[in-house]
Structure formats: C-alpha cells, structure tokens
Design a protein around this motif. Structure first.
Motif, PDB file in Angstrom:
ATOM      1  N   ILE A  82     -19.092 -11.521  22.783  1.00 30.21           N
ATOM      2  CA  ILE A  82     -19.448 -12.894  23.139  1.00 30.21           C
ATOM      3  C   ILE A  82     -18.896 -13.865  22.095  1.00 30.21           C
ATOM      4  CG2 ILE A  82     -21.771 -12.822  22.077  1.00 30.21           C
ATOM      5  CD1 ILE A  82     -22.601 -14.708  24.446  1.00 30.21           C
ATOM      6  N   PHE A  83     -18.906 -13.466  20.841  1.00 31.46           N
ATOM      7  CA  PHE A  83     -18.379 -14.352  19.793  1.00 31.46           C
ATOM      8  C   PHE A  83     -16.856 -14.333  19.798  1.00 31.46           C
ATOM      9  CE2 PHE A  83     -22.490 -12.646  18.442  1.00 31.46           C
ATOM     10  CZ  PHE A  83     -23.210 -13.830  18.425  1.00 31.46           C
ATOM     11  N   LYS A  84     -16.306 -13.139  19.975  1.00 31.47           N
ATOM     12  CA  LYS A  84     -14.837 -13.023  19.987  1.00 31.47           C
ATOM     13  C   LYS A  84     -14.248 -13.839  21.120  1.00 31.47           C
ATOM     14  CE  LYS A  84     -13.290  -8.782  17.928  1.00 31.47           C
ATOM     15  NZ  LYS A  84     -12.763  -7.449  18.219  1.00 31.47           N
ATOM     16  N   SER A  85     -14.852 -13.696  22.313  1.00 28.65           N
ATOM     17  CA  SER A  85     -14.241 -14.363  23.459  1.00 28.65           C
ATOM     18  C   SER A  85     -14.346 -15.879  23.330  1.00 28.65           C
ATOM     19  CB  SER A  85     -14.857 -13.879  24.773  1.00 28.65           C
ATOM     20  OG  SER A  85     -16.161 -14.339  24.872  1.00 28.65           O
ATOM     21  N   MET A  86     -15.428 -16.357  22.707  1.00 32.00           N
ATOM     22  CA  MET A  86     -15.569 -17.806  22.599  1.00 32.00           C
ATOM     23  C   MET A  86     -14.644 -18.389  21.537  1.00 32.00           C
ATOM     24  SD  MET A  86     -18.909 -20.175  21.847  1.00 32.00           S
ATOM     25  CE  MET A  86     -19.621 -20.350  23.457  1.00 32.00           C
ATOM     26  N   HIS A  87     -14.388 -17.655  20.479  1.00 30.30           N
ATOM     27  CA  HIS A  87     -13.686 -18.258  19.342  1.00 30.30           C
ATOM     28  C   HIS A  87     -12.291 -17.705  19.084  1.00 30.30           C
ATOM     29  CE1 HIS A  87     -17.258 -20.521  18.325  1.00 30.30           C
ATOM     30  NE2 HIS A  87     -17.965 -19.420  18.493  1.00 30.30           N
ATOM     31  N   GLU A  88     -11.891 -16.685  19.828  1.00 35.77           N
ATOM     32  CA  GLU A  88     -10.539 -16.147  19.610  1.00 35.77           C
ATOM     33  C   GLU A  88      -9.761 -16.213  20.910  1.00 35.77           C
ATOM     34  OE1 GLU A  88     -10.875 -12.181  18.062  1.00 35.77           O
ATOM     35  OE2 GLU A  88     -12.122 -12.826  16.376  1.00 35.77           O
ATOM     36  N   ILE A  89      -8.470 -16.500  20.801  1.00 34.60           N
ATOM     37  CA  ILE A  89      -7.647 -16.525  22.017  1.00 34.60           C
ATOM     38  C   ILE A  89      -6.857 -15.213  22.094  1.00 34.60           C
ATOM     39  CG2 ILE A  89      -5.763 -17.656  23.228  1.00 34.60           C
ATOM     40  CD1 ILE A  89      -6.625 -20.277  21.986  1.00 34.60           C
TER      41      ILE A  89
END
Lengths: 89, 452
Positions: A82-89
C-alpha cells in the motif's frame, strides 16, 4: 510477504519490547526498524517479513492492536504494497 | 526502507482525511439466464449472482484488513434486466425481488442493473421494465435502476424523457412514507457508461466480459486538506499540480485494490473510475474543495471554473496511476451526499441552475437533488431534457437523480440516511415546459456525432 508495522503515540518504557515479543512469538522476522518523533508524537516503523508467521494476518493485526490499547498507542500492521504503490512509480 | 514521512502521509490520509476505496463493483453478465418462465429466470439469476459473487464481500474485507484501507462498499452490477427478462412471461418486479434477495444473501448494500437503454426507442422488454420501476424500487431495498434516454450518436429520445418524469413521480408516490426514497435509486442517463462501478447508475454493459471487477476511488477529504495547506497565495498552476499529485496517490490505491481483488477472485480487472466521490461525513466534500480554492461558498460565481480545474486535474493525475480508466471518472456533485453542498444550498448560495452549469464541466449531472413533491412530471422531464442536451452536445455522460419528495416544499428538511445523506428541498423554476415535453419524438443527434 512483507508488512509495515507503525506505532504512534506517547513514548514510554516497553514499546519495542512489547511489539517484538508478539512478533517473536508469531515467528515474524524484523527486517528494519526506525523510530523518530513527529509533531511531538513517538513514531516507530518496523518492516517485517510475515511469510513464515505461525498465525494469520488477522490474528497478528488484532494482537498488535490489543498491545497498542494496553500501552496507550495506536499500532497498525499493513501490507507494504500500500505504501509502495502510493509513493513509488 | 520506505520513507517514514510517506508512510505517515498514507496513514494520515486514511485515518484523518477519509481516504478510502469507495467501491469494488463486480459486474456479472446475466445474458445466459434468459428463460421463457419468469420464476425460472429469477432462480437462474439468483443462483448465478450468489455463485459468482459468493466471495466478493469476504475478499474485500480481507484486502481491507491486510492493506489497512477501508473499502466502503462491495457491490454488484448486472446486464440490463430489460434484455435479460425480455423473453420471460410475467411481472418484471419478480426479477427485482430476486436481485434484492441475492444482494441480501451476499451482504452487499446495492445491486445495479435494473436498467434499460432506450436512447433510440423501446423494445417490449424496455417498456415492461420501465413501467415496473416504481414498484420495483419501492418494494425492494437494494436494487438500483437506470434508464439511458440519450446518446451523442442517437440524440435524445424525448418520449423516454417524458416517460421518465412520470416514472419518477410514481416512484416518489409509492415511497411517500420514506421521503420518496425510491427515487434515490433511479438514474436517468445520457451517454451511460457500461463499466461504471458507482451506484445508482451501475450496470454491466453488453460489451463487457462474463464478469469483471471495476473499482471506484474516493478522497475529496485528501484533496481538501492538501489545498488547505497550500494556502491562498498559490496560483492556479500550483493548485492544479497539487490536485494532480494527490489524485495520483488516491488512484494508485484504487489500482492496487482492483488488481488484488481481481487476482483473489479470479475475475478480470476492468477499470478504475477516477472519481472524487463525497460522503455526508464532514470534511469529505467536493464543495469544500471548491471553497478551499477561494470561493466564499460553493455556488458563488467562479464555482464552474473551479470545478472545471478540479475535474481536469483529477483525471490528469489519475490516468497515469491506473492501467485502465473508465466509468464516470470525474468529480461528483451529489447534493444530499455532500455536507458542503447541503450547507451551500441552505445558505442560498447554490441553486439548481448553478448545479446545471456545473454539470457541464464535471462527471455525471444533477445528482441527489430533492425538489418539492408537487413538482409536475413534465418539469422533471424538462430538467432531464436539459441535462441530456448537455451530455449529448458535449459528448459526455450526464444524469439526473432527482427526488420530488412527497408532501414537502422548498426549504423543508429531508433525510435519506446513510451514504445517501439528506438536506434541504431545492426550489424549481415555476414556469412550465409542458407543451415542449409533450411534443414527443426524438431530438436529432448533433452534427459532431458524425465523426466517421
């Protein structure tokens, strides 16, 4: 599967010990740990590996949450994606 | 390790700014259920929905727990029932009751697709379905109906427009004891999308696969809080940039949940609907975003421009965050579901006419608007005709979900409950469009529909 455990609240004795004991008991490995004070609140973030956990996600989540209630803190466990998808492209 | 500030930004959006996934909507084709006997049809429909959708709620709840993001609604959309039940002898309302039972069994709050597409004309199934809508909605709890009366390609079916005014009045009368709540479950569309995950207008289009997962995101509260921090000195380039970045983050949540739900259910992913969908919760309001841009009240002059900027920036930010975008995609302005809109109506800042202008630049149309119970059917039809014209000429979806609340007059309070919210009855123009509506026939498609 890796998860992120976040602890937010007022600093006190036994936070890391309390959380770590639950994780050790559940056979969850701590990969990284960081703590800081943000806007006057104690915040701790743990990156953990739950792939060898001996309890399911729901139980782990409710045990940590109960520990949070006991210590007067908010403890959450969330899949790291959830954090990766929101903050990493 | 992931940046701690980013972790807490995500947590703060969820716990304090109402970031959530508004809906996982499972689209199910019912085309293979068609049967000459109505009771057999109902059994086939019930069995198919409860089989295909059996794990929907459980899976949604598991994703909620593991990712820590609320998924407010798990819903189902089905093939327009006018097509599915056309060959069956008997009362269409039986199908609505079967859908309602299936929704209850699965624990979902709304099931969409009690629908007909009549933008060029009616088949016998369309007529039977539309005639049955008032009773179907008044005697079921979770069934949602929609009727598409216009497309840019076909023009506006004014017979259907006139008909829907009467259908809305009848639905209002049949649920008069509950603030005419049946009308909150009925949408009249122009250019209805076939993959919309949002209710009450969701149906499983005829070009869709056997089953599909569509996800609708939300997050007006997140955009509002970001804009508040930006302050009044930022220029519009900065405002647009901030909304784009925020919409990107919100939509990434939708894409993640959609992909995960699709994988776990073994059902293909369709689209993410890039929407800012408000809720009656204080702070989760599209009106507040517009006010945060510098308007004293939503509805003041400047509101249309502010909404145009918001809608465009949401799409630009969201489109890169998702592999497939569809549905309604844009900012929603459902009056009763948005506490800021309700406040603006109460303050006398927001009128029906201004809302109509706003629908030219945002997704959907006149949504969740309560009007006096004595509003004539032809006036409701004329309101629908105006909205349909905006949709048809601008090549966009527009819709009308209007509630003539029996026994209430302009200024009275109304309460629908839950996500449907409540508010105040808005006045309508007293001058008549009766002769115009009674002409019937079709308003031809605009010249720019000829694109081949």
């Amino acid at each position: 599967m890796r998860a992120v455990i976040t602890v937010i609240g007022t600093d006190r004795v036994g936070i890391i010990a309390g959380v770590s004991a639950i994780l050790a008991d559940a056979n969850v490995n701590i990969l990284d740990i960081t703590q800081t004070t943000m806007q006057g609140l104690f915040t701790m973030i743990m990156l953990v590996d739950i792939s060898k956990s001996n309890i399911d996600f729901e139980h782990l989540s409710s045990r940590l949450s109960a520990k949070g209630d006991e210590l007067g803190l908010k403890i959450r466990v969330q899949h790291e994606d959830i954090f990766k998808s929101m903050h990493e492209i | 390790m992931i940046n701690p500030y980013e972790i807490f930004e995500t947590i703060n959006m969820i716990s304090h700014e109402n970031l959530d996934i508004r809906t996982i909507t499972l689209g199910i084709s019912l085309r293979d259920c068609a049967h000459p006997d109505m009771d057999t049809l109902c059994t086939l429909i019930y069995d198919k929905i409860t089989t295909v959708g059996g794990n929907l709620v459980r899976t949604g709840e598991a994703i909620e727990r593991e990712y820590g993001i609320p998924i407010i609604n798990k819903r189902i959309s089905v093939t327009p029932i006018a097509m599915v039940a056309e060959s069956s002898e008997g009362d269409f309302v039986k199908v609505a009751r079967a859908l309602d039972r299936a929704a209850k069994e699965l624990g979902i709050n709304f099931i969409g697709g009690y629908s007909a597409l009549v933008h060029k004309g009616y088949t016998t199934g369309d007529t039977r379905l539309i005639e049955s809508i008032p009773e179907a909605l008044a005697t079921t709890e979770r069934v949602c109906a929609s009727v598409n009366v216009a497309t840019t390609k076909a023009g506006i079916n004014m017979d259907a427009v006139a008909h829907m005014g009467r259908v809305i009045k009848k639905a209002a009368a049949l649920s008069a004891d509950r603030d005419s709540i049946a009308c909150t479950k009925l949408v009249v569309f122009a250019n209805a999308p076939e993959d919309n995950p949002f209710m009450a207008g969701a149906f499983h289009g005829i070009g869709e696969p056997e089953s599909v997962i569509n996800v609708g995101v939300s997050g007006p509260g997140v955009v509002y809080n970001a804009l508040k921090k930006l302050g009044p000195d930022a220029d519009f380039s900065e405002v647009a940039e901030l909304i784009k970045k925020t919409a990107f983050k919100i939509t990434r949540m939708g894409q993640l949940v959609a992909t995960e739900a699709s994988k776990r259910l073994g059902i293909p992913f369709g689209v993410v609907d890039l929407s800012l969908a408000p809720t009656p919760v204080v702070g989760d309001s599209v009106a507040l975003i517009l006010e945060a841009m510098g308007l004293e009240r939503c509805g003041a002059h400047g509101t249309t421009a502010a909404l145009a900027l918001l809608n465009d920036a949401v799409k630009k930010g969201g489109v890169m965050a998702s592999s497939h975008v569809g549905g309604l995609s844009g900012a929603f302005i459902p009056v009763s579901e948005d506490s800021g809109m309700v406040d603006a109506v109460r303050a006398g800042a927001l009128s029906l006419e201004k809302l109509e202008a706003m629908t030219c630049v945002c997704s959907v149309g006149l949504d969740m608007i309560a009007v006096p119970g004595d509003t004539p059917d032809y006036t409701l039809s004329a309101i629908i005709a105006d909205e349909a014209a905006i949709g048809v000429v601008n090549n966009k979806t527009t819709a009308v979900r209007i509630i003539p609340v029996c026994g209430k007059k302009a200024g009275d309070a109304v309460e629908f409950g839950g996500l449907l919210g409540g508010g105040v009855i808005m006045p309508v123009n007293k001058f008549s469009g009766q002769v115009f509506i009674e002409r019937g026939g079709r308003i031809p498609a605009p010249i720019h529909s000829l694109r081949n």
